[in-house]
Enzyme design. Structure first.
Site, short mmCIF file in Angstrom:
data_model
loop_
_atom_site.label_atom_id
_atom_site.label_comp_id
_atom_site.label_asym_id
_atom_site.label_seq_id
_atom_site.Cartn_x
_atom_site.Cartn_y
_atom_site.Cartn_z
N GLY A 16 -2.96 -0.62 0.97
CA GLY A 16 -1.72 0.37 0.66
C GLY A 16 -2.42 1.66 0.54
O GLY A 16 -2.32 2.41 -0.26
N SER A 18 -2.40 4.28 2.95
CA SER A 18 -1.78 5.38 3.57
C SER A 18 -1.52 6.66 2.89
O SER A 18 -1.81 7.76 3.33
CB SER A 18 -0.56 4.97 4.65
OG SER A 18 0.31 4.37 3.63
N SER A 19 -0.82 6.48 1.69
CA SER A 19 -0.70 7.59 1.11
C SER A 19 -0.78 7.43 -0.56
O SER A 19 -0.93 6.31 -0.90
CB SER A 19 0.71 8.13 1.54
OG SER A 19 1.84 7.31 1.11
N GLY A 22 -2.75 4.85 -3.42
CA GLY A 22 -4.11 4.04 -2.48
C GLY A 22 -4.92 5.24 -1.72
O GLY A 22 -6.09 4.73 -1.85
N TYR A 159 12.95 -2.43 -8.06
CA TYR A 159 11.63 -2.03 -8.38
C TYR A 159 11.04 -2.78 -9.66
O TYR A 159 10.18 -3.13 -9.82
CB TYR A 159 11.32 -0.73 -8.33
CG TYR A 159 9.99 -0.01 -8.45
CD1 TYR A 159 9.09 0.14 -7.32
CD2 TYR A 159 9.48 0.26 -9.87
CE1 TYR A 159 7.89 0.52 -7.61
CE2 TYR A 159 8.29 0.88 -9.91
CZ TYR A 159 7.36 0.95 -8.69
OH TYR A 159 6.16 1.29 -9.03
#
Length: 330
Positions: A16, A18-19, A22, A159
């Site tokens: 995780g 990519s942005s 993470g 969430y």
């Protein structure tokens, strides 16, 4: 059980990456001297730019495109890391997606998708990572949860529910590993509102770009907590002083918290920016990837509570480690 290796000697996997959190965590590992880092996510372009950044910081970085909802891909990530570097010492599971709206507005399929990524995906990652950490002689599994694992927010039910489930999962796993005398530690990070692109990447039914309740903290604070947990694992680490207040409010007066949120939640979670109609619920993070969101204004960069929570060892944690170290009766 051996103590965790120093950061500079570790092989780290960040799933995780990519942005947001993470990406910040991978960069923080490199900043603190880690030279062997495997980064994974669905966003291949973002992984490419991250590898370039990590390489400039002196790390040998490898990108492995991985969808956390694909069990075979997660297991292939473990294999790729072990083939390249021989072992895994710290595994960080980050992926999470969000959708804002009332329970009636959000479809059952959307609930399923959030659960698949935020909860089931973390289970798949743990099932693949724990044996690898054990093969290395011990290590740390770090899961990125949320303060919403203690207190759910109206208009954010998928969430919040996934984070409640995730906290319960890590609690069960931690106890099972101790009972089995496993050398693997399990830490969960519980951030408050963090200034990542998460809100821009979320799906919303509110008619505007969503936000988390203020105050808003820098992603780098979470990254520092992650790296600290890789050498000083703690059961749970809240990030942001507000996180401790939210947890305390839920424990001491959940009904009062219900009442306050019923009056304020919509205002606190809605911005004056229009929704652009895009999200990453079903698609990878677009573009080269960023640590901070485009609208990361008024960001707090310090949190004394976070540092204390990551440093203090609680009596129960000492007992759990003693149980793990005692000789097997078989």
């Amino acid at each position: 059980m051996a103590s965790p290796r120093p950061v500079r000697d570790q092989v780290v996997v960040v799933l995780g990456a990519s942005s947001g959190i993470g990406r910040a965590a991978a960069l923080e590992f490199a900043r603190q001297g880690c030279t062997r880092i495997v980064v994974a996510s669905r966003g291949e372009e973002a992984l490419g730019t991250l590898v370039e950044e990590l390489t400039r910081r002196g790390a040998e970085a490898v990108a492995v495109p991985t969808d956390i909802t694909d069990e075979a891909a997660v297991r292939a990530l473990v294999e790729a890391a072990e083939v390249r570097f021989g072992r895994i010492d710290t595994w960080v599971t980050v992926p999470g997606v969000g959708i804002w709206g009332s329970v009636q507005q959000i479809s059952l399929e959307e609930f399923r998708r959030v659960t698949e990524v935020n909860y089931i995906g973390h289970i798949a990652a743990a099932q693949a990572a724990v044996p690898a950490l054990e093969r290395a002689g011990g290590g740390v599994l770090i899961g990125i949860g949320s303060v919403e694992g203690y207190r759910s927010l109206p208009l954010h039910a998928p969430y919040s529910a996934s984070k409640f489930a995730l906290r319960a999962f890590y609690d069960a796993l931690r106890a099972e590993l101790a009972e089995a005398r496993s050398p693997v530690e399990v830490s969960q990070i519980l951030p408050a509102t963090i200034a990542t692109p998460f809100f821009e990447h979320a799906r919303t039914k509110l008619g505007a770009m969503p936000s988390g309740p203020p105050p808003v903290y820098a992603p780098e604070l979470v990254a520092e907590a992650v790296v600290r947990a890789s050498v000083q694992p703690r059961r749970e680490i809240p990030v942001g002083d507000a996180a401790l207040g939210i947890i305390a409010g839920q424990k001491f007066s959940p009904a009062l918290t219900d009442a306050v949120l019923s009056m304020t939640a919509r205002q606190l979670q809605t911005t004056d920016r229009p929704d652009d109609g895009t999200d990453i619920l079903d698609t990878p993070t677009p573009g080269p990837g960023r640590v901070r969101g485009a609208y990361a204004d008024h960001v707090l960069t310090t949190s004394p509570v976070t540092r204390v929570a990551g440093a203090v060892v609680r009596p129960g944690e000492l007992l759990l480690r003693a149980i793990r170290r005692r000789p097997s009766s078989t």
